[in-house]
Design a protein around this motif. Structure first.
Motif, short mmCIF file in Angstrom:
data_model
loop_
_atom_site.label_atom_id
_atom_site.label_comp_id
_atom_site.label_asym_id
_atom_site.label_seq_id
_atom_site.Cartn_x
_atom_site.Cartn_y
_atom_site.Cartn_z
N ASP A 219 0.82 -1.21 0.00
CA ASP A 219 0.00 0.00 0.00
C ASP A 219 0.86 1.26 0.00
O ASP A 219 0.32 2.36 -0.02
CB ASP A 219 -0.92 0.01 1.23
CG ASP A 219 -1.96 -1.10 1.17
OD1 ASP A 219 -2.35 -1.49 0.05
OD2 ASP A 219 -2.36 -1.59 2.23
N PHE A 220 2.14 1.10 0.04
CA PHE A 220 3.06 2.24 0.07
C PHE A 220 3.43 2.68 -1.34
O PHE A 220 3.37 1.91 -2.28
CB PHE A 220 4.34 1.88 0.83
CG PHE A 220 4.11 1.54 2.27
CD1 PHE A 220 4.02 2.55 3.21
CD2 PHE A 220 3.97 0.23 2.68
CE1 PHE A 220 3.79 2.26 4.54
CE2 PHE A 220 3.75 -0.08 4.01
CZ PHE A 220 3.66 0.95 4.94
N LYS A 221 3.84 3.95 -1.47
CA LYS A 221 4.26 4.48 -2.76
C LYS A 221 5.70 4.13 -3.07
O LYS A 221 6.05 3.93 -4.23
CB LYS A 221 4.11 6.01 -2.79
CG LYS A 221 2.70 6.51 -2.79
CD LYS A 221 2.72 8.02 -2.86
CE LYS A 221 1.31 8.59 -2.91
NZ LYS A 221 1.34 10.05 -3.00
N GLU A 222 6.55 4.09 -2.05
CA GLU A 222 7.98 3.92 -2.27
C GLU A 222 8.56 2.82 -1.40
O GLU A 222 7.99 2.43 -0.40
CB GLU A 222 8.73 5.23 -1.97
CG GLU A 222 8.34 6.35 -2.89
CD GLU A 222 9.04 7.65 -2.55
OE1 GLU A 222 9.59 7.78 -1.44
OE2 GLU A 222 9.06 8.54 -3.41
N GLY A 223 9.74 2.37 -1.83
CA GLY A 223 10.48 1.36 -1.09
C GLY A 223 11.95 1.43 -1.46
O GLY A 223 12.38 2.35 -2.17
N VAL A 224 12.69 0.43 -1.00
CA VAL A 224 14.12 0.38 -1.26
C VAL A 224 14.51 -1.06 -1.57
O VAL A 224 14.12 -1.98 -0.86
CB VAL A 224 14.93 0.87 -0.03
CG1 VAL A 224 16.43 0.73 -0.26
CG2 VAL A 224 14.57 2.29 0.33
N LEU A 225 15.29 -1.22 -2.65
CA LEU A 225 15.92 -2.51 -2.94
C LEU A 225 17.31 -2.46 -2.32
O LEU A 225 18.06 -1.51 -2.55
CB LEU A 225 16.06 -2.73 -4.45
CG LEU A 225 14.90 -3.43 -5.12
CD1 LEU A 225 15.07 -3.40 -6.63
CD2 LEU A 225 14.75 -4.86 -4.64
N VAL A 226 17.65 -3.48 -1.54
CA VAL A 226 18.94 -3.53 -0.86
C VAL A 226 19.72 -4.72 -1.40
O VAL A 226 19.28 -5.87 -1.28
CB VAL A 226 18.77 -3.66 0.67
CG1 VAL A 226 20.13 -3.66 1.35
CG2 VAL A 226 17.88 -2.55 1.21
N PHE A 227 20.86 -4.44 -2.00
CA PHE A 227 21.77 -5.47 -2.50
C PHE A 227 22.85 -5.63 -1.44
O PHE A 227 23.70 -4.76 -1.26
CB PHE A 227 22.39 -5.03 -3.83
CG PHE A 227 21.38 -4.85 -4.92
CD1 PHE A 227 21.17 -5.84 -5.86
CD2 PHE A 227 20.61 -3.69 -4.99
CE1 PHE A 227 20.22 -5.68 -6.86
CE2 PHE A 227 19.66 -3.52 -5.99
CZ PHE A 227 19.47 -4.52 -6.92
N GLU A 228 22.79 -6.75 -0.69
CA GLU A 228 23.67 -6.95 0.46
C GLU A 228 24.87 -7.81 0.10
O GLU A 228 24.71 -8.94 -0.36
CB GLU A 228 22.92 -7.64 1.60
CG GLU A 228 21.84 -6.83 2.21
CD GLU A 228 21.11 -7.56 3.32
OE1 GLU A 228 21.33 -8.79 3.49
OE2 GLU A 228 20.33 -6.91 4.01
N LYS A 229 26.05 -7.30 0.35
CA LYS A 229 27.27 -8.10 0.17
C LYS A 229 27.19 -9.28 1.13
O LYS A 229 26.83 -9.12 2.30
CB LYS A 229 28.51 -7.26 0.47
CG LYS A 229 29.81 -8.02 0.35
CD LYS A 229 30.99 -7.12 0.75
CE LYS A 229 32.30 -7.83 0.62
NZ LYS A 229 32.49 -8.88 1.62
N ALA A 230 27.49 -10.48 0.63
CA ALA A 230 27.50 -11.65 1.50
C ALA A 230 28.56 -11.46 2.59
O ALA A 230 29.66 -11.00 2.31
CB ALA A 230 27.79 -12.91 0.69
N LEU B 41 24.21 -1.88 -1.33
CA LEU B 41 23.80 -0.87 -2.31
C LEU B 41 22.30 -0.73 -2.12
O LEU B 41 21.57 -1.72 -2.19
CB LEU B 41 24.12 -1.33 -3.73
CG LEU B 41 23.49 -0.52 -4.87
CD1 LEU B 41 24.04 0.90 -4.89
CD2 LEU B 41 23.73 -1.20 -6.21
N ARG B 42 21.84 0.49 -1.86
CA ARG B 42 20.41 0.74 -1.65
C ARG B 42 19.89 1.58 -2.80
O ARG B 42 20.44 2.63 -3.09
CB ARG B 42 20.18 1.45 -0.32
CG ARG B 42 20.51 0.58 0.86
CD ARG B 42 20.42 1.31 2.18
NE ARG B 42 20.69 0.37 3.26
CZ ARG B 42 19.74 -0.20 3.99
NH1 ARG B 42 18.48 0.12 3.80
NH2 ARG B 42 20.07 -1.07 4.92
#
Length: 157
Positions: free
Chosen positions: A124-135, A147-148
């Motif tokens: 239901d939100f307009k925005e978000g964040v994709l988080v690429f996490e280093k292992a 990386l966000r």
């Protein structure tokens, strides 16, 4: 014993030189460099210089499920040929997580392509964040990197 050590060192040097000469030269054009742990909006693909690049995803882009993600990262970003990609809503709640899978040998410091398909319920939100996490198999905070990339969601009907 000394001979074995010399052979190992020479083999390592030879392998390193060979990899430098055979490095992948294809790079996404005009990447935006995003500092670790921050989000930005741009019309250029997201990247941390010399570490990870996401080919088609641009900060602020509207996404929907399923979301196919492709890019490349240095082999040091992976552990056991994968690293996590998380989707968070604007409040930081996790909506989905998927492993990004290396598409080539990951036991290198060179670039290694990755792919992932992220499936999620439209929030239901307009925005978000994709988080690429280093292992980070050590679990030590000093080895954490990410990386966000700020994203927008398709509006609910």
């Amino acid at each position: 014993m000394k001979n074995a050590l010399v052979i190992i060192i020479l083999s390592t040097l030879l392998f390193s030189c060979k990899n430098e000469n055979n490095q992948q030269t294809k790079t996404p054009e005009e990447n935006i460099e995003i500092e670790e742990g921050t989000t930005e909006v741009s019309n250029k693909p997201a990247a941390i210089k010399d570490t990870i690049e996401v080919y088609q995803l641009r900060p602020g882009e509207i996404i929907s499920s399923p979301l196919k993600i492709e890019g490349r990262a240095r082999g040091t970003w992976y552990f056991e040929a994968s690293f996590a990609i998380r989707l968070l809503d604007e409040n930081g709640n996790e909506l989905a997580v998927v492993p990004a899978e290396a598409q080539d040998s990951w036991m290198t410091e060179d670039w290694v392509p990755f792919e992932a398909t992220l499936e999620f319920e439209n929030p239901d939100f307009k925005e978000g964040v994709l988080v690429f996490e280093k292992a980070n198999p050590s679990g030590l905070d000093e080895h954490d990197r990410d990386l966000r990339v700020k994203v927008a969601f398709v509006p609910s009907p």
